[in-house]
Design an enzyme around this catalytic site. Structure first.
Site, PDB file in Angstrom:
ATOM      1  N   LYS A  42      49.275  42.618 -24.201  1.00  0.00           N
ATOM      2  CA  LYS A  42      50.437  41.916 -23.645  1.00  0.00           C
ATOM      3  C   LYS A  42      51.638  42.841 -23.435  1.00  0.00           C
ATOM      4  O   LYS A  42      52.436  42.646 -22.529  1.00  0.00           O
ATOM      5  CB  LYS A  42      50.810  40.744 -24.543  1.00  0.00           C
ATOM      6  CG  LYS A  42      49.698  39.685 -24.590  1.00  0.00           C
ATOM      7  CD  LYS A  42      50.209  38.326 -24.235  1.00  0.00           C
ATOM      8  CE  LYS A  42      49.106  37.357 -23.878  1.00  0.00           C
ATOM      9  NZ  LYS A  42      48.106  37.190 -24.953  1.00  0.00           N
ATOM     10  N   GLU A  72      57.301  31.822 -22.033  1.00  0.00           N
ATOM     11  CA  GLU A  72      56.535  30.792 -22.719  1.00  0.00           C
ATOM     12  C   GLU A  72      55.608  31.496 -23.703  1.00  0.00           C
ATOM     13  O   GLU A  72      55.259  32.658 -23.492  1.00  0.00           O
ATOM     14  CB  GLU A  72      55.703  30.004 -21.698  1.00  0.00           C
ATOM     15  CG  GLU A  72      54.426  30.710 -21.193  1.00  0.00           C
ATOM     16  CD  GLU A  72      54.654  31.972 -20.348  1.00  0.00           C
ATOM     17  OE1 GLU A  72      55.762  32.120 -19.797  1.00  0.00           O
ATOM     18  OE2 GLU A  72      53.724  32.800 -20.258  1.00  0.00           O
ATOM     19  N   SER A  76      40.807  42.959 -26.168  1.00  0.00           N
ATOM     20  CA  SER A  76      42.181  42.665 -25.750  1.00  0.00           C
ATOM     21  C   SER A  76      43.189  42.729 -26.885  1.00  0.00           C
ATOM     22  O   SER A  76      44.371  42.952 -26.658  1.00  0.00           O
ATOM     23  CB  SER A  76      42.239  41.290 -25.086  1.00  0.00           C
ATOM     24  OG  SER A  76      41.676  40.308 -25.934  1.00  0.00           O
TER      25      SER A  76
HETATM   26  C1  LIG Z   1      46.978  36.306 -24.777  1.00  0.00           C
HETATM   27  C2  LIG Z   1      45.713  36.920 -25.165  1.00  0.00           C
HETATM   28  C3  LIG Z   1      44.528  36.756 -24.399  1.00  0.00           C
HETATM   29  C4  LIG Z   1      44.445  35.863 -23.194  1.00  0.00           C
HETATM   30  O1  LIG Z   1      45.261  36.205 -22.138  1.00  0.00           O
HETATM   31  P1  LIG Z   1      44.719  36.824 -20.767  1.00  0.00           P
HETATM   32  O2  LIG Z   1      45.863  36.656 -19.854  1.00  0.00           O
HETATM   33  O3  LIG Z   1      43.521  36.041 -20.353  1.00  0.00           O
HETATM   34  O4  LIG Z   1      44.391  38.238 -21.027  1.00  0.00           O
HETATM   35  C5  LIG Z   1      43.399  37.430 -24.795  1.00  0.00           C
HETATM   36  N1  LIG Z   1      43.385  38.216 -25.892  1.00  0.00           N
HETATM   37  C6  LIG Z   1      44.484  38.392 -26.656  1.00  0.00           C
HETATM   38  C7  LIG Z   1      44.393  39.276 -27.863  1.00  0.00           C
HETATM   39  C8  LIG Z   1      45.683  37.751 -26.326  1.00  0.00           C
HETATM   40  O5  LIG Z   1      46.769  37.922 -27.101  1.00  0.00           O
END
Ligand SMILES: *Cc1c(COP(=O)(O)O)cnc(C)c1O
Length: 394
Positions: A105, A127, A384
């Protein structure tokens, strides 16, 4: 924002895949800018500013420097050697869990915060669901001398106390939202409503590849760094240079879009993995929510339904318009994974590789572990985020 059903309409899209969607912000029949009259001008201003900044080597250099000296980029590409042996395939992990604040993020938020400052804005509005985007926004705001106002459903505030504490520690104002189910969808509606009265001073910092144009395009471009780095790292790691499969989890779809952007022009198979209870690409229908036309989970009356996942970051009832388009074209496929499979995958990665992934990321891995991939394949999985935040949910 309006929640309504719209009948499909075919449109021609020109140019390369995952390029500039143009002034209408369309990805095939998806995308666009479905906002109240009072926000059209503000969205146009963001688009003009982004277009100019993205073409400006000065801006790109400033962002690259922050990503390197502050956010910890480039993140490593880790060959998962033990798991690869067990699977009979080559598994490579793109380590967004090692970026500052613990997920991808920060890539997007640093870009938007720099843009906000360039536009003369003094405040960020965001948000947040589980609080990950809120924490990243509060972080970038603190660093760049901006104020941050984060809208969060009252129900999520109860569930995610630690992230609320983090945001406040970083100096952000956290505004509880008591409407609807008091979760992410309601927080997003409230944040956009708040922006209407504050467009002169505040930039809306959207957390995924959602919302009105230019957000889906802009957020994908800020996340493209994941795919661009991984492409170079794969070329150094793999004999074939490009993996057979490129896999990422999909909530709104920003880490997946950033990852796919680096490989969309290669033969790699692109796979987006949704939570079974938030499967908008697999089971959603065309609609408009929060300013964008895309695929949303809906009931028979066209009311947007609630998504449910053990991974709070996959709990949004829609996907970004570009994912809907890539699905229609057959360039990417979207699959689903259950809560139990995700938890099992997280545990297996922890035990074999010593990495505790976010439950969102574990969805991507779970699909790979299911065994549908031919032995001997090379597979890139984007992790992610890190799993510390989820330990209470296990
Ligand atoms: C917010 C988040 C996601 C989902 O968001 P995307 O916009 O689909 O990438 C996935 N993994 C983590 C660790 C997150 O914090």
């Amino acid at each position: 924002m309006a929640e309504l059903l719209i009948r499909p309409r075919r449109e021609v899209t020109r140019g390369p895949l995952m390029g500039d969607p143009g002034a209408l912000g369309r990805f095939g029949e998806y995308g666009g800018r479905y906002v109240p009259e009072s926000l059209i001008g503000a969205c146009r201003e963001v688009e003009d500013a982004f277009r100019e900044a993205w073409a400006d080597p000065g801006f790109r250099g400033q962002l690259d420097r922050l990503l390197t000296t502050y956010a910890g980029r480039p993140t490593p590409l880790t060959p998962a050697l033990n798991l690869s042996t067990e699977l009979g395939s080559t598994l490579l992990l793109k380590r967004e869990d090692l970026a500052h604040t613990g997920s991808h993020k920060i890539n997007n938020v640093l870009g938007q915060a720099l843009l906000a400052r360039r536009m003369g804005r003094t405040r960020l509005i965001a948000e947040t669901g589980a609080g990950q985007h809120g924490v990243a926004t509060a972080t970038a705001a603190a660093l760049l001398g901006l104020r941050a106002t984060v809208f969060m459903g009252a129900h999520d505030i109860e569930r995610q106390g630690l992230n609320v504490f983090r945001m406040r520690m970083l100096g952000a104002e956290v505004v509880p939202v008591h409407t609807g189910a008091r979760t992410l969808k309601d927080a997003t509606s409230e944040a956009m409503r708040h922006w209407v009265g504050a467009t002169e001073e505040a930039h809306y910092c959207m957390g995924s590849v959602l919302g009105p144009a230019p957000y889906p395009w802009m957020v994908r471009e800020f996340q493209r760094v994941i795919g661009d780095e991984a492409r170079r790292q794969c070329a150094a790691e793999l004999r074939a240079a490009v993996p057979d499969y490129v896999v990422a989890c999909v909530g709104g779809g920003s880490n997946a879009a950033g990852t796919f952007a680096g490989f969309v022009d290669t033969p790699a198979r692109l796979v987006g993995v949704e939570a079974d209870g938030g499967a908008s690409a697999s089971r959603g229908r065309l609609g408009v929510l929060h300013g964008v036309r895309s695929m949303f989970l809906q009931d028979d009356d066209g009311q947007v339904a609630e998504a449910h996942s053990i991974a709070a970051g996959l709990d949004y009832p829609g996907i970004g318009p570009e994912h809907a388009h890539l699905r229609d074209l057959g360039r990417a496929r979207y699959v689903t994974v259950t809560d139990d499979e995700a938890v099992a995958a997280a545990t297996r990665l922890a035990r074999t590789e010593g990495i505790i992934p976010a439950l969102e990321s574990a969805h991507a891995l779970a699909w790979v572990l299911r065994g549908g991939i031919p032995a001997g394949s090379t597979v890139l999985v984007t992790l992610s985020g890190r799993g510390d935040k989820d330990l209470g949910a296990l």
